[in-house]
Design a protein around this motif. Structure first.
Motif, PDB file in Angstrom:
ATOM      1  N   GLY A  35       0.784  -1.225   0.000  1.00 40.70           N
ATOM      2  CA  GLY A  35       0.000   0.000   0.000  1.00 40.70           C
ATOM      3  C   GLY A  35       0.815   1.274   0.000  1.00 40.70           C
ATOM      4  O   GLY A  35       0.259   2.365   0.186  1.00 40.70           O
ATOM      5  N   LYS A  36       2.111   1.153  -0.207  1.00 35.88           N
ATOM      6  CA  LYS A  36       2.964   2.346  -0.169  1.00 35.88           C
ATOM      7  C   LYS A  36       3.769   2.479  -1.461  1.00 35.88           C
ATOM      8  O   LYS A  36       4.940   2.828  -1.457  1.00 35.88           O
ATOM      9  CB  LYS A  36       3.895   2.295   1.046  1.00 35.88           C
ATOM     10  CG  LYS A  36       3.138   2.294   2.373  1.00 35.88           C
ATOM     11  CD  LYS A  36       4.076   2.216   3.541  1.00 35.88           C
ATOM     12  CE  LYS A  36       3.307   2.275   4.858  1.00 35.88           C
ATOM     13  NZ  LYS A  36       2.382   1.136   5.027  1.00 35.88           N
ATOM     14  N   ASP A  37       3.115   2.194  -2.585  1.00 36.28           N
ATOM     15  CA  ASP A  37       3.794   2.219  -3.864  1.00 36.28           C
ATOM     16  C   ASP A  37       3.701   3.563  -4.571  1.00 36.28           C
ATOM     17  O   ASP A  37       4.301   3.755  -5.630  1.00 36.28           O
ATOM     18  CB  ASP A  37       3.216   1.139  -4.793  1.00 36.28           C
ATOM     19  CG  ASP A  37       3.449  -0.262  -4.249  1.00 36.28           C
ATOM     20  OD1 ASP A  37       4.441  -0.438  -3.527  1.00 36.28           O
ATOM     21  OD2 ASP A  37       2.635  -1.157  -4.540  1.00 36.28           O
ATOM     22  N   GLN A  38       2.930   4.517  -3.976  1.00 38.13           N
ATOM     23  CA  GLN A  38       2.668   5.748  -4.709  1.00 38.13           C
ATOM     24  C   GLN A  38       3.909   6.592  -4.959  1.00 38.13           C
ATOM     25  O   GLN A  38       3.953   7.391  -5.893  1.00 38.13           O
ATOM     26  CB  GLN A  38       1.617   6.597  -3.984  1.00 38.13           C
ATOM     27  CG  GLN A  38       2.030   7.143  -2.635  1.00 38.13           C
ATOM     28  CD  GLN A  38       1.805   6.168  -1.495  1.00 38.13           C
ATOM     29  OE1 GLN A  38       1.591   4.979  -1.752  1.00 38.13           O
ATOM     30  NE2 GLN A  38       1.823   6.655  -0.259  1.00 38.13           N
ATOM     31  N   LEU A  39       4.946   6.430  -4.120  1.00 36.74           N
ATOM     32  CA  LEU A  39       6.159   7.213  -4.309  1.00 36.74           C
ATOM     33  C   LEU A  39       7.245   6.478  -5.076  1.00 36.74           C
ATOM     34  O   LEU A  39       8.332   6.979  -5.282  1.00 36.74           O
ATOM     35  CB  LEU A  39       6.708   7.672  -2.947  1.00 36.74           C
ATOM     36  CG  LEU A  39       5.816   8.649  -2.171  1.00 36.74           C
ATOM     37  CD1 LEU A  39       6.475   9.043  -0.877  1.00 36.74           C
ATOM     38  CD2 LEU A  39       5.516   9.896  -3.019  1.00 36.74           C
ATOM     39  N   ASN A  40       6.950   5.236  -5.493  1.00 33.72           N
ATOM     40  CA  ASN A  40       7.920   4.487  -6.281  1.00 33.72           C
ATOM     41  C   ASN A  40       7.995   5.059  -7.694  1.00 33.72           C
ATOM     42  O   ASN A  40       6.983   5.572  -8.235  1.00 33.72           O
ATOM     43  CB  ASN A  40       7.540   3.009  -6.351  1.00 33.72           C
ATOM     44  CG  ASN A  40       7.751   2.300  -5.028  1.00 33.72           C
ATOM     45  OD1 ASN A  40       8.490   2.794  -4.193  1.00 33.72           O
ATOM     46  ND2 ASN A  40       7.091   1.158  -4.856  1.00 33.72           N
TER      47      ASN A  40
ATOM     48  N   GLN B 245       7.518   5.441 -11.516  1.00 32.97           N
ATOM     49  CA  GLN B 245       6.529   4.859 -12.406  1.00 32.97           C
ATOM     50  C   GLN B 245       7.088   4.856 -13.837  1.00 32.97           C
ATOM     51  O   GLN B 245       7.655   5.870 -14.287  1.00 32.97           O
ATOM     52  CB  GLN B 245       5.227   5.669 -12.368  1.00 32.97           C
ATOM     53  CG  GLN B 245       4.589   5.732 -10.971  1.00 32.97           C
ATOM     54  CD  GLN B 245       4.130   4.367 -10.491  1.00 32.97           C
ATOM     55  OE1 GLN B 245       3.608   3.580 -11.291  1.00 32.97           O
ATOM     56  NE2 GLN B 245       4.334   4.095  -9.207  1.00 32.97           N
TER      57      GLN B 245
END
Length: 342
Positions: free
Chosen positions: A334-339, A341
């Motif tokens: 649930g913490k992929d938003q800052l990975n 893209q």
């Protein structure tokens, strides 16, 4: 001594439990912390520390199974256990610390450390300096040496730093029919010819040593080493004085390296065995805490000898690997938003 009990023990806190706690707890090694971890009462831990009465012979009996008791090197040294904020705590005083290069507040632990001919090494006796007894560290050393010899240890050499190189100590070692290598202060007087005395710092000492007469003692062989551009001097004594000529740099280096084991031991008991981290104040409780830490070090050495761990630092290093990995695995989803893209 370890007590002999007449009926099955009902104590919740034991030596094995307390020692295991010291080896595994990374931060607060206190009675309340152990009580919380093991779901026992705080009083159980406190009673254990005040109930038992472990001694140096208990440590020797635990360590000797790994050692060849004949022909090794017995080293003496002391270390200050820092207690800068302690109040009303037994044994605490002000001692010179080589670590801090100053006089600091703490406890002074004196240890005899044995390295056998095969390279195995363990602490075999210990004392806590108690100023109320009115004795010196040299007095403690002489008592401890006599004890381990009585218990069956048969070292070939005794080593120590310059604090323990007083004439009385040197003669005590000689009278026990033992040989030695002790550090000397640079102002100790020696003689190359009768009636002429000179400080060791003023001598030209060859690489393989120089045979001299040490004032108030007798014939020894001097060696000089350098550490951080500072000279250090050592005196070697052999029972057969004629053999001093053949005691060369290599033989001296072997004893010097064996003595270094006690320095590594001092670091390990502080970093791995939590020997400085205790909050009890009574004399008996402190003695039992220190014994438990030394007992833990003995078992770390045994585990190392059996190749269960690479060295005494690996146990603590690897202890929390699975816990840390489990936390990271649970934290990541649930913490992929800052990975990045694609």
């Amino acid at each position: 001594m370890i007590r002999k009990i007449s009926r099955p023990a009902t104590a919740h806190c034991t030596l094995a439990m307390y020692t295991g706690f010291l080896l595994s707890e990374p931060q607060a090694a206190s009675c309340s912390r152990l009580a919380k971890v093991m779901n026992i009462s705080h009083d159980s831990v406190n009673r254990f520390l005040y109930r038992e009465s472990y001694t140096g012979q208990d440590l020797f009996n635990e360590a000797k199974g790994l050692l060849n008791l004949k022909g090794g090197t017995l080293s003496v040294d002391d270390s200050v256990l820092d207690k800068p904020y302690s109040q009303y705590m037994a044994f605490v005083g002000h001692f010179w610390s080589g670590k801090h290069h100053a006089t600091v507040k703490g406890l002074n632990l004196i240890t005899l450390y044995y390295t056998d001919p095969q390279g195995q090494h363990q602490p075999v006796n210990f004392r806590i300096y108690d100023k109320r007894e009115g004795r010196t560290k040299n007095d403690y050393f002489q008592d401890m040496l006599a004890e381990v010899l009585e218990w069956g240890l048969q070292p070939a050499f005794v080593t120590g730093d310059s604090w323990y190189a007083c004439v009385k100590n040197l003669k005590t070692v000689k009278n026990h029919r033992l040989e030695f290598v002790f550090a000397l202060e640079s102002n100790r007087l020696v003689s190359l010819e009768k009636g002429s005395w000179i400080p060791v710092r003023e001598l030209e000492i060859p690489e393989d040593g120089l045979v001299v007469w040490l004032r108030e003692f007798g014939r020894v062989k001097l060696f000089r080493t350098w550490l951080k551009d500072q000279p250090r001097h050592y005196a070697a004594f052999l029972a057969d004085e004629a053999a001093l000529t053949d005691f060369d740099r290599r033989a001296f280096a072997e004893q010097h390296d064996r003595h270094w084991q006690i320095e590594q031991y001092h670091r390990a008991i502080k970093q791995v065995c939590n020997i400085e981290r205790f909050q009890v104040r009574g004399a008996q409780a402190i003695k039992n805490h220190l014994f438990s830490a030394l007992y833990g070090f003995v078992h770390l050495q045994k585990m190392t000898a059996m190749d269960l761990i690479g060295n005494c630092y690996r146990l603590r290093h690897d202890l929390f690997n699975e816990v840390i990995a489990a936390f990271i695995t649970g934290f990541m989803p649930g913490k992929d938003q800052l990975n990045p893209q694609y």
